[in-house]
Structure formats: C-alpha cells, structure tokens
Scaffold this motif. Structure first.
Motif, PDB file in Angstrom:
ATOM      1  N   HIS A   1       0.830  -1.400   0.040  1.00  0.00           N
ATOM      2  CA  HIS A   1      -0.091  -0.080  -0.078  1.00  0.00           C
ATOM      3  C   HIS A   1       0.968   1.295   0.040  1.00  0.00           C
ATOM      4  O   HIS A   1       1.824   1.304   0.725  1.00  0.00           O
ATOM      5  CB  HIS A   1      -1.052  -0.049   1.131  1.00  0.00           C
TER       6      HIS A   1
ATOM      7  N   ASP B   1       6.309   0.136   6.835  1.00  0.00           N
ATOM      8  CA  ASP B   1       4.895  -0.112   6.578  1.00  0.00           C
ATOM      9  C   ASP B   1       4.387   1.002   5.721  1.00  0.00           C
ATOM     10  O   ASP B   1       3.945   1.855   6.113  1.00  0.00           O
ATOM     11  CB  ASP B   1       4.114  -0.017   8.105  1.00  0.00           C
ATOM     12  N   ASP B   2       4.285   0.782   4.351  1.00  0.00           N
ATOM     13  CA  ASP B   2       4.700  -0.451   3.513  1.00  0.00           C
ATOM     14  C   ASP B   2       5.409  -0.184   2.347  1.00  0.00           C
ATOM     15  O   ASP B   2       5.293  -0.924   1.355  1.00  0.00           O
ATOM     16  CB  ASP B   2       3.096  -0.985   3.351  1.00  0.00           C
TER      17      ASP B   2
ATOM     18  N   GLU C   1      -5.027   1.595   2.507  1.00  0.00           N
ATOM     19  CA  GLU C   1      -5.074   0.705   3.327  1.00  0.00           C
ATOM     20  C   GLU C   1      -5.086   1.326   4.868  1.00  0.00           C
ATOM     21  O   GLU C   1      -5.502   0.395   5.680  1.00  0.00           O
ATOM     22  CB  GLU C   1      -3.879  -0.097   3.288  1.00  0.00           C
ATOM     23  N   GLU C   2      -4.478   2.491   5.052  1.00  0.00           N
ATOM     24  CA  GLU C   2      -4.486   2.901   6.672  1.00  0.00           C
ATOM     25  C   GLU C   2      -5.751   3.303   7.059  1.00  0.00           C
ATOM     26  O   GLU C   2      -5.687   4.305   8.090  1.00  0.00           O
ATOM     27  CB  GLU C   2      -3.363   3.833   6.855  1.00  0.00           C
TER      28      GLU C   2
ATOM     29  N   GLU D   1       2.133  -7.251   2.875  1.00  0.00           N
ATOM     30  CA  GLU D   1       2.599  -7.046   3.956  1.00  0.00           C
ATOM     31  C   GLU D   1       2.247  -8.033   5.317  1.00  0.00           C
ATOM     32  O   GLU D   1       1.125  -8.622   5.153  1.00  0.00           O
ATOM     33  CB  GLU D   1       2.309  -5.636   4.592  1.00  0.00           C
TER      34      GLU D   1
HETATM   35 ZN   LIG Z   1       0.475  -1.574   6.344  1.00  0.00          ZN
END
Ligand SMILES: [Zn+2]
Length: 464
Positions: A97, A129-130, A163-164, A190
């Motif tokens: 992501h 991340d990421d 994604e977050e 991930e």
């Molecule tokens: Zn992540």
C-alpha cells in the motif's frame, strides 16, 4: 559436430542456471527508489497517493512493464502492473500500500519524509509499513522484465491506496470493480517479518491469516434521578458490572491450521520451558495453566488463542448530583477468522445477564472474514525455501492480531501470505517500529527483503 554438441551443452547449462539480477547494481537502484517514495508525504488522512503512483508508473513505463491506473478518487489512485506468462498457471499478485499513517512532526529527529540514511538505517514514515513491500515488488517486476524471464503465470504488482483507513478507495474498490485486473491464485503482501533478537534471526513469520476487528458498544439504560437517592437501577453501576463480567469471561480457546503450526514450529526452536508450554496448548494437557501464564506474560500469544475482548472507552454521567439515564462502553473485539459472531454475541449477552444492558453492533464497513490460507501450497513452499536461502532460517505461519488488505482477497479465495523484512525485536519498544515516531529499516534488511521477494516470485512464476 563436436562444437555443435559443446554449444548445445553450454546453452543447456545456461538455461538450467537460475537467472539472477546483478544484486550490487540493483541495491543502488533499490535505495534510490525507496528514498524517493519515502520522501513523498502520502499520510492517510488525507492520503494523496497520486505522486507515489506517478513515480512508480514512470519507472515501470521506462522499463517497458505494462501499467494501468484505477481510481475512484483521482488524488488516490491504485496502480496495477502485469507481466504476462504462458497462462499454464494462474497469476501471482504482489502488493504494497502506498499510503502511510499520519505523523506528529515534533517527535521526529530526522524529518518523517526526509528518508535520512544514518548508521545503516533509513528513517521515514512508511519505512517498514509499507513502502518496503512497495519497493520490493517494484524491483521484482523490473528484474523479471530485464532478464526476460519466461513465465508460467502472470505476475501482477498492485500498489493500492487507502489501506490505513480508507479501503473503500483501495482494495475494496479493486475487488468489487476491477477484479479481473488483480484476480490471482496467490498473493504476497505486508504482515510477516523476520524477527532478530540480539542480532540473531529467530525465524521468518509468514502471515497466513488474521483476526477480524468486530468492536461493539455496551449501552446501559436506567431511570435518571437525584444523586442523593441512589438507585439499584443506576446505569453506571449496571455498565460497570457488565464490563467486569466480560473481563472475567474467558472466551473459548480455538486453534486453526495456522496457529497450530505456529505453536508446533515455535516449540521446535524455543527454550525447553517455553516449548513445553506451547506443546501443552496443542495436546490439551495443562493447557489451562499454559494459558494463564501467557495471559500474564505473553499477552500477544494469548490473544492468538481466542477471540479477544478489550474494553477501551467508557462514557457516562455529566454532573455529580444527577444519576444518568445512560452509560456506554466500547469493546474492541478481535475475532478469530472463523468466529461465528452471532453465536459469540448471544454468549456475551448470557454472560452479561442484565436486561438493562444492550449490545450495539455498529453499522460500518468491515473487513471480511475467511479461512486461513493453506500451508500445503506451491506458494507457501516457495516462501519456505526462500526463507532458507535468504535468511538461513525456518518459516513459521502466523496469525496477525491486526487487519490487512489481504482479508479482501482471502474472502475471494486467493491464498495470501504476509511477508516482511528483518527487524530487531529490541527496536519496537525503543520507538522505531511501524506507526511509531522514528520508523526505520536496516539498509541490509531492505536489500535482503528484495532478494527474498525475488526468490519467491521467480521460483513460483518462472517457466518449468
Ligand atoms: Zn501496512
């Protein structure tokens, strides 16, 4: 004639030899791309993944790797690149992501989007991340293309947005509106990692399943009144009792294929006392004592044994002489992937056993549940051999207690495996971990991670 045979033998040897990128050259390029995308502020909210996608697209275009971009919101696009195979096998998807969690800029010694290199580390939001997975996937695509590796299956790279905190624009949108672009037999993303303790690699965790966030609210109702006349029906009292009952309740322990293999393999590499404890969970003998030990000393492992419930917010009352008519608590429920939520909520109601307390299930979008990804697949075996080759260690399947985009793909039947770079377990508590204020990655770990990705994808996709 002789020369012809010799030529044939040389050609045969060359084709049997696995193709390999020029690692030294690739490391320089990896670092350049990694720093460039770390320097783009794509914190979510608001996201702003577009410049990352533009950067990736420019590199892939230059290398001749076909790219498509799909977006529901033009500021937050998703990139899909594909290398075609013969179609003998179904595609493999690698994803990362492009958004990162937001930052508190006052806490960063090296500015969060500076990608500063210091003491063998690269610092920056997204370092583990990421954007590590993003750059590793990019380097694999570039290398497969340059070496012109014949493929039995398509290799797809997805760099997804949101994604977050906004999967609606990312994985959810792709799965629902562009499924044919990303449909695959296997996916890598991930979620795993290679923990190192005291400078020694312990194992490589491959995430094959994850818990589902299924939080609820408890709302207690009762008549309001004057604080000078206490009531047995006081909503705060009833809520408190309900929370205490839930906290005392031990939800049933349940192992799945992943967590069973996790404790088996962990036992094989752990000191005798720990190993005995892990084995007692598996054979049932002494399981209760082992669980109590884990609850007190290794809460993360305890949480992998069951659906967990943690009361994390409590609200009620507004002045000291008024008995409030309502009080509420928010419970963070992390359900096992195969949990029957309806049954769990019924059970919870029975445990609370109070007509004044109601359980409210929020009406928000949730990541779907699914069975764990299998361990007896070509993809997991490829990951295991890559662990051996790159890290000289063993692969252990893990269940994540948090949630990732893989849940959407697993729900569609894709076997997904979470992988991640080597990190020192001492680093997290010092504040250098994912989502923390000095996120960083070892340069050595980044380069090894690119090799690890390469080994997996090359062996899984190359023509045989
Ligand atoms: Zn992540």
């Amino acid at each position: 004639m002789k020369t012809v045979i010799l030529f044939y033998l040389v050609a045969l040897a060359a084709s049997a030899q696995p193709k390999q990128p020029n690692w030294q050259k690739l490391e320089e390029e990896t670092m350049k791309h990694f720093q460039a995308i770390l320097q783009i502020n794509s914190s979510d909210p608001p996201g702003n993944e577009a410049p990352v996608v533009e950067y990736l697209k420019r590199i892939l275009d230059k290398e001749g790797v076909p790219v498509s971009v799909f977006s529901l919101d033009p500021r937050r696009p998703n990139l899909v690149a594909r290398l075609k195979g013969s179609g003998k096998k179904r595609p493999v998807l690698i994803m990362g992501h492009t958004d990162v969690v937001s930052i508190d800029s006052t806490k960063w010694k090296h500015p969060a989007f500076s990608a500063t290199r210091e003491g063998g580390y690269v610092y920056g939001r997204g370092a583990i991340d990421d954007k590590d997975n993003v750059v590793a996937a990019l380097m694999v695509m570039i290398s497969l293309k340059r070496l012109n590796v014949p493929l039995d299956r398509d290799v797809i790279f997805l760099a997804e947005a949101g994604e977050e905190g906004n999967v609606r624009l990312g994985i959810d949108y792709l799965v629902n509106s562009h499924w044919n672009e990303i449909e695959a037999e296997y996916c890598f993303a991930e979620g795993g990692g290679v923990p190192r303790k005291g400078g020694k690699i312990e194992y490589a965790g491959i995430a094959t399943t994850e818990k589902m966030g299924r939080g609820v609210r408890l709302v207690a109702h009762g008549p309001s009144g004057h604080g000078s006349v206490p009531l047995q029906t006081n909503a705060i009292v009833h809520l408190s009792q309900a929370i205490a009952r839930i906290a005392e309740w031990q939800t049933p322990m349940h192992l799945n294929e992943t967590t069973r293999a996790y404790f088996e393999r962990l036992a094989a590499i752990s000191p005798a006392e720990d190993a005995a404890r892990y084995r007692s969970l598996l054979d049932g003998k002494g399981a209760q004592a082992a669980q109590e030990y884990l609850a007190a000393n290794e809460p993360r492992l305890y949480s992998t044994l069951r659906t967990s419930i943690s009361p994390n917010i409590i609200k009620g009352g507004y002045r000291s002489n008024v008995i409030p008519s309502e009080a509420e608590a928010t419970l963070d429920i992390r359900a096992l992937p195969d949990e029957d939520m309806e049954r769990l909520l019924d059970e919870m109601k029975r445990v609370i056993n109070d007509a004044q307390v109601e359980i409210v299930v929020p009406n928000t979008q949730r990541r779907p549940g699914s069975r764990p990804s299998r361990l007896n697949t070509e993809a997991f075996v490829a990951a295991e051999s890559a662990v051996k080759k790159v890290y000289n260690s063993v692969a252990i399947p893990t269940m994540l207690t948090g949630a990732t985009d893989m849940s959407f793909l697993r729900a569609r039947g894709v076997e997904c495996y979470g992988i991640g770079p080597m990190t020192d377990v001492e680093d997290g508590p010092k504040g250098f971990g994912a989502h923390s204020d000095q996120e960083r990655i070892l340069e050595e770990a980044l380069h090894k991670f690119v090799q690890f990705n390469w080994e997996i994808i090359y062996n899984l996709a190359k023509a045989n």
